[in-house]
Scaffold this motif. Structure first.
Motif, mmCIF file in Angstrom:
data_model
loop_
_atom_site.group_PDB
_atom_site.id
_atom_site.type_symbol
_atom_site.label_atom_id
_atom_site.label_comp_id
_atom_site.label_asym_id
_atom_site.label_seq_id
_atom_site.Cartn_x
_atom_site.Cartn_y
_atom_site.Cartn_z
ATOM 1 N N ARG A 133 35.176 22.368 117.642
ATOM 2 C CA ARG A 133 34.224 22.078 118.823
ATOM 3 C C ARG A 133 34.262 23.023 119.714
ATOM 4 O O ARG A 133 33.480 22.751 120.829
ATOM 5 C CB ARG A 133 33.551 20.833 119.272
ATOM 6 C CG ARG A 133 32.076 20.743 117.465
ATOM 7 C CD ARG A 133 31.702 19.854 117.182
ATOM 8 N NE ARG A 133 33.081 18.295 117.468
ATOM 9 C CZ ARG A 133 33.005 16.891 117.214
ATOM 10 N NH1 ARG A 133 31.521 16.518 116.835
ATOM 11 N NH2 ARG A 133 33.838 16.550 116.952
ATOM 12 N N LYS A 134 35.162 22.896 120.442
ATOM 13 C CA LYS A 134 36.444 23.191 121.873
ATOM 14 C C LYS A 134 36.284 24.962 121.701
ATOM 15 O O LYS A 134 36.321 25.443 122.608
ATOM 16 C CB LYS A 134 37.677 23.113 121.839
ATOM 17 C CG LYS A 134 38.372 21.977 122.181
ATOM 18 C CD LYS A 134 40.093 21.925 122.357
ATOM 19 C CE LYS A 134 40.423 21.084 123.456
ATOM 20 N NZ LYS A 134 41.808 20.624 122.648
ATOM 21 N N GLU A 185 37.120 26.390 109.855
ATOM 22 C CA GLU A 185 36.845 26.268 111.226
ATOM 23 C C GLU A 185 38.099 25.362 112.339
ATOM 24 O O GLU A 185 38.570 25.694 113.192
ATOM 25 C CB GLU A 185 35.695 25.269 111.447
ATOM 26 C CG GLU A 185 34.501 26.286 111.297
ATOM 27 C CD GLU A 185 34.184 26.491 110.192
ATOM 28 O OE1 GLU A 185 34.609 25.504 109.144
ATOM 29 O OE2 GLU A 185 32.628 26.981 109.738
ATOM 30 N N THR A 186 38.695 24.471 111.395
ATOM 31 C CA THR A 186 39.551 23.956 111.965
ATOM 32 C C THR A 186 40.921 24.566 112.271
ATOM 33 O O THR A 186 41.723 24.230 112.956
ATOM 34 C CB THR A 186 39.984 22.316 111.699
ATOM 35 O OG1 THR A 186 38.324 21.596 111.816
ATOM 36 C CG2 THR A 186 40.716 21.079 112.694
ATOM 37 N N ARG A 227 39.225 14.506 116.339
ATOM 38 C CA ARG A 227 38.905 13.788 117.075
ATOM 39 C C ARG A 227 40.362 12.415 117.000
ATOM 40 O O ARG A 227 40.920 12.672 118.115
ATOM 41 C CB ARG A 227 37.720 13.814 117.629
ATOM 42 C CG ARG A 227 37.113 12.910 118.620
ATOM 43 C CD ARG A 227 35.102 12.855 118.884
ATOM 44 N NE ARG A 227 35.267 12.342 117.029
ATOM 45 C CZ ARG A 227 35.248 11.095 117.574
ATOM 46 N NH1 ARG A 227 35.775 10.176 118.101
ATOM 47 N NH2 ARG A 227 34.440 10.370 116.552
ATOM 48 N N SER A 253 26.972 23.103 114.401
ATOM 49 C CA SER A 253 27.932 24.143 114.521
ATOM 50 C C SER A 253 29.744 23.481 114.590
ATOM 51 O O SER A 253 29.497 22.487 115.479
ATOM 52 C CB SER A 253 27.696 25.073 115.716
ATOM 53 O OG SER A 253 29.016 25.916 116.262
ATOM 54 N N MET A 254 30.455 24.564 113.885
ATOM 55 C CA MET A 254 31.632 24.038 114.101
ATOM 56 C C MET A 254 32.515 23.104 112.889
ATOM 57 O O MET A 254 32.501 22.387 112.543
ATOM 58 C CB MET A 254 32.155 23.824 115.185
ATOM 59 C CG MET A 254 32.530 24.736 115.549
ATOM 60 S SD MET A 254 33.807 26.032 115.101
ATOM 61 C CE MET A 254 33.373 27.442 116.209
ATOM 62 N N GLU A 267 30.072 27.508 120.070
ATOM 63 C CA GLU A 267 29.323 27.446 118.728
ATOM 64 C C GLU A 267 29.880 28.368 118.245
ATOM 65 O O GLU A 267 30.053 29.589 118.755
ATOM 66 C CB GLU A 267 28.140 27.157 119.626
ATOM 67 C CG GLU A 267 27.612 25.982 120.114
ATOM 68 C CD GLU A 267 25.981 25.121 119.951
ATOM 69 O OE1 GLU A 267 25.734 25.746 119.704
ATOM 70 O OE2 GLU A 267 25.990 23.944 119.794
ATOM 71 N N ASP A 316 40.251 19.577 117.770
ATOM 72 C CA ASP A 316 38.449 20.066 117.381
ATOM 73 C C ASP A 316 38.147 21.356 117.511
ATOM 74 O O ASP A 316 38.059 21.650 118.645
ATOM 75 C CB ASP A 316 38.134 19.072 118.254
ATOM 76 C CG ASP A 316 36.464 18.939 117.564
ATOM 77 O OD1 ASP A 316 35.676 19.626 117.022
ATOM 78 O OD2 ASP A 316 36.375 17.363 117.266
ATOM 79 N N GLU A 371 31.367 15.427 111.245
ATOM 80 C CA GLU A 371 32.229 15.659 112.268
ATOM 81 C C GLU A 371 33.664 16.162 111.620
ATOM 82 O O GLU A 371 32.936 16.225 110.633
ATOM 83 C CB GLU A 371 32.294 15.024 113.676
ATOM 84 C CG GLU A 371 33.039 13.888 113.769
ATOM 85 C CD GLU A 371 33.888 12.974 114.533
ATOM 86 O OE1 GLU A 371 34.373 13.659 115.199
ATOM 87 O OE2 GLU A 371 33.731 11.969 114.186
#
Ligand code: MIC
Ligand code: SF4
Length: 644
Positions: free
Chosen positions: A417-418, A402-403, A284, A169-170, A421, A415, A268
């Protein structure tokens, strides 16, 4: 390795009309479909007219209007009116301004597994997402193929990209192609096709595959291809084209010239830092620096699908974009836009503070929305060359949707993912096509009565004369490695000049040397010396046409990008490479150079540096026909001489 076992080889074999499938040997292939966009199309059709082509002989040819739509004066709409009338004359489908970005619309409506597509835009390989062998070329080559001529290329090597696992996810398809760029760089694909295979392929929808094949262009690859499988079938069904599906996969024992291994599960979020799409690091790694973001642009032919924009809507729902960020959204097509509005996702984007733009290239090609001075701009696009955004000192970072959304919400590079999901992004049962801005071809009888509309901005093309026996002149520019066509022939605010070569030529090489135009005029043209990968990036033939108009006689480089090399030949500029790249240092601005044109009949050519009193060995990779083309002054002249 037997290329015929690969998807690439299967499509090439089925379309081969000249030559043999031996790596790097010249072949001619039949072209089933063509596409043009307005910024390259006007010139392509003017050239088609000059060649006496009067009707498309392909299965389908589409003229898109998506680049120049700002209409600040008569220039863009003059081009649009010309394109509309010529589409009727030639029997083309016309996708009007506002209907969407050529590659996204083509993917939705026309791209078919197993077919060949030639497009006057470097991101034509987007259609490789549904296993169409789709290649970018100059407008003249597209015009010729539209008229029924084969397209000539060197048999590519095939890089097999083996995918396993599934994206977390992401982490998005964009991160896959950024990873590929990180590994092979902006010239790692030159002369090659990137063919994807392996169990990971199944987990990617056709839109995700198209994001990957689209940005494969940034590696310099001839094209990128996915197989045609059940996922392709489902994607075609969704847009009402299931009947056009055929299965097309590599043989089980297929091998490749080289392979790249990617485990999707281990990827990632990635980002391409200024000013190259291959300047890739993980998000990251940048996060710790808390880089403040000024602008976020979502869209372009890489990331403007329904799934992309629903992802953005789901992430911003109920939140507000950081007050210091300007967020723009350009949907890829009217069909995507319509569905987003019908399903309420558009409302979520608007409520979060997004600025909704037309379904066009827009900020990707500097058509408005230039970032502020020294800005940090995060874009889901495919190119971040210096100055392309319209602001010379802006820093453009390329990321996934997403980013980009995470950056817009937080105001810093962060990032995604913060933000938790994202699971089960809704996939509509069907995606109805919007027909309101599409004009279908008319009959041959009706076409005969069509009057071509030519506004004052549309200038007739001028042809240069045949090559002199001794080609001599001064070095009027020396440049470094990786010069892009954006450096040679900037787009942005000059895009409305695409059909006016005398005016557009005043801006040749402006981003690297503002004096180039006046010097070229004063010296009556001359030689350009360049480093590696000269002419990377777009397919714009103006990067050859306008220098040719200014009298550039030859470009001597360490190496060339594929499409630009072909464009130079089409416009009579001799492309030569140094036999020993260290000789690049032996030629300087102002040196007087000479070559004998009969030496072009061999592959080795002696360059006389008359100033330094030395001889330098050069090479060329042109075919006999290419050399004849150069001698005639360019392709139009060559064809006219041949058939007169
Ligand atoms: C680009 O992305 O640079 C363009 C604008 O789409 C070009 C075509 C052009 O210059 O008109 C491309 O990629 O070929
Ligand atoms: Fe348009 Fe940008 Fe795609 Fe080129 S890269 S076709 S300018 S959206």
């Amino acid at each position: 390795m037997d290329i015929r076992k690969t998807v690439t080889g299967k499509i090439l074999s089925a379309h081969l009309v000249e030559g043999e499938l031996i790596a790097n040997k010249r072949i001619g292939i039949k072209i089933d479909q063509t596409l043009t966009q307005d910024a390259t199309g006007t010139m392509a059709y003017l050239q088609a007219e000059a060649l006496g082509i009067d009707r498309a002989k392909t299965e389908v040819s589409v003229s898109y209007i998506d680049h120049n739509t700002l209409q600040q004066d008569n220039k863009n709409p003059d081009d649009h009116a010309y394109l509309q009338s010529i589409a009727q004359k030639f029997g083309l489908v016309l996708s009007k301004a506002g209907n969407g970005i050529c590659h996204q619309v083509h993917l939705e409506r026309f791209a078919r597994p197993g077919k060949t597509l030639l497009g006057s835009d470097s991101h034509t390989p987007t259609a490789g997402g549904v296993a169409s062998l789709a290649i970018g070329a100059g407008g003249l080559d597209v015009a010729l193929s539209m008229g029924g001529a084969p397209f000539f290329l060197k048999t590519p090597e095939v890089i097999g990209v083996h995918l396993s696992g599934k994206l977390p996810s992401m982490v998005a398809a964009k991160d896959v192609i950024l990873e590929v760029l990180k590994r092979i760089g902006v010239k790692g694909g030159v002369g090659k096709v990137l063919e994807y295979y392996g169990p990971g392929v199944r987990s990617l929808s056709i839109q995700e595959r198209a994001t990957i094949t689209n940005m494969g262009a940034e590696t310099g690859a001839t094209t990128s291809l996915f197989p045609s499988d059940e996922v392709t079938k489902e994607g075609l069904r969704q847009v009402g084209r299931e009947k056009e599906w055929v299965e097309l996969v590599a043989d089980k024992d297929a091998t490749y010239n080289s392979t790249i291994e990617i485990d999707l599960s281990s990827l990632e979020p990635m980002v391409a830092k200024p000013h190259s799409p291959a300047n890739v690091v993980s998000v990251r790694e940048l996060e710790a620096s808390s880089i403040k973001v000024d602008q976020v642009c979502i869209g372009s032919c890489t990331n403007s699908s329904y799934k992309d924009l629903v992802t953005a809507a789901l992430m911003v729902k109920g939140k507000r974009v950081d007050p210091n960020v300007s967020l723009t959204i350009s949907p890829g097509s009217m069909s995507v836009f319509h569905l987003l509005s019908k399903e309420g996702y558009l409302a979520d984007l608007i409520a979060a503070g997004a600025r909704i733009l037309e379904c066009t290239c827009g900020p990707c090609i500097g058509q408005g929305l230039a970032p502020k001075d020294n800005a940090i701009s995060i874009r889901t696009f495919n190119r971040n060359f210096k100055g392309r955004s319209g602001t010379d000192n802006a820093n453009v970072y390329l990321t996934s949707v997403e980013t980009a959304v995470a950056c817009a919400l937080s105001g810093t590079i962060c990032d995604p993912r913060k933000y938790g999901e994202l699971k089960n992004i809704p996939n509509p049962e069907t995606m109805p096509m919007q027909e309101s801005l599409v004009i279908t071809p008319i009959s041959l009888e009706e076409a005969k009565r069509v009057e071509i509309i030519r506004g004052p901005n549309i200038r007739p093309i001028e042809l240069r004369g045949a090559l002199a026996s001794t080609v001599n002149g001064e070095v009027i520019l020396k440049v470094v490695d990786d010069i892009t066509t954006d450096h040679i022939m900037p787009a942005g605010i000059y895009l409305p000049l695409r059909s006016n070569v005398p005016e557009y030529s005043k801006h040749v090489f402006e981003p690297v040397d503002r004096e180039f135009y006046s010097r070229a005029k004063a010296k009556n043209g001359g030689f350009v010396i360049a480093g590696d990968n000269y002419g990377q990036g777009s397919s714009r033939e103006h990067a050859a046409l306008c220098p040719s108009y200014l009298g550039v006689k030859a470009v001597i480089a360490k190496s060339f990008a594929r499409i630009h090399l072909a464009n130079l030949i089409n416009f009579g500029i001799i492309p030569l490479t140094f036999m020993n790249s260290l000789d690049y240092d032996k030629v300087e601005m102002g040196d007087q150079l000479a070559i004998e044109s009969n030496e072009l009949d061999k592959n080795a050519v002696v360059l006389k540096n008359l100033t330094k009193k030395i001889d330098i060995q050069l090479l060329h990779t042109m075919s006999e026909e290419d050399v004849e083309t150069i001698k005639a002054g360019g392709t139009i002249q060559y064809i006219r001489n041949k058939y007169k």
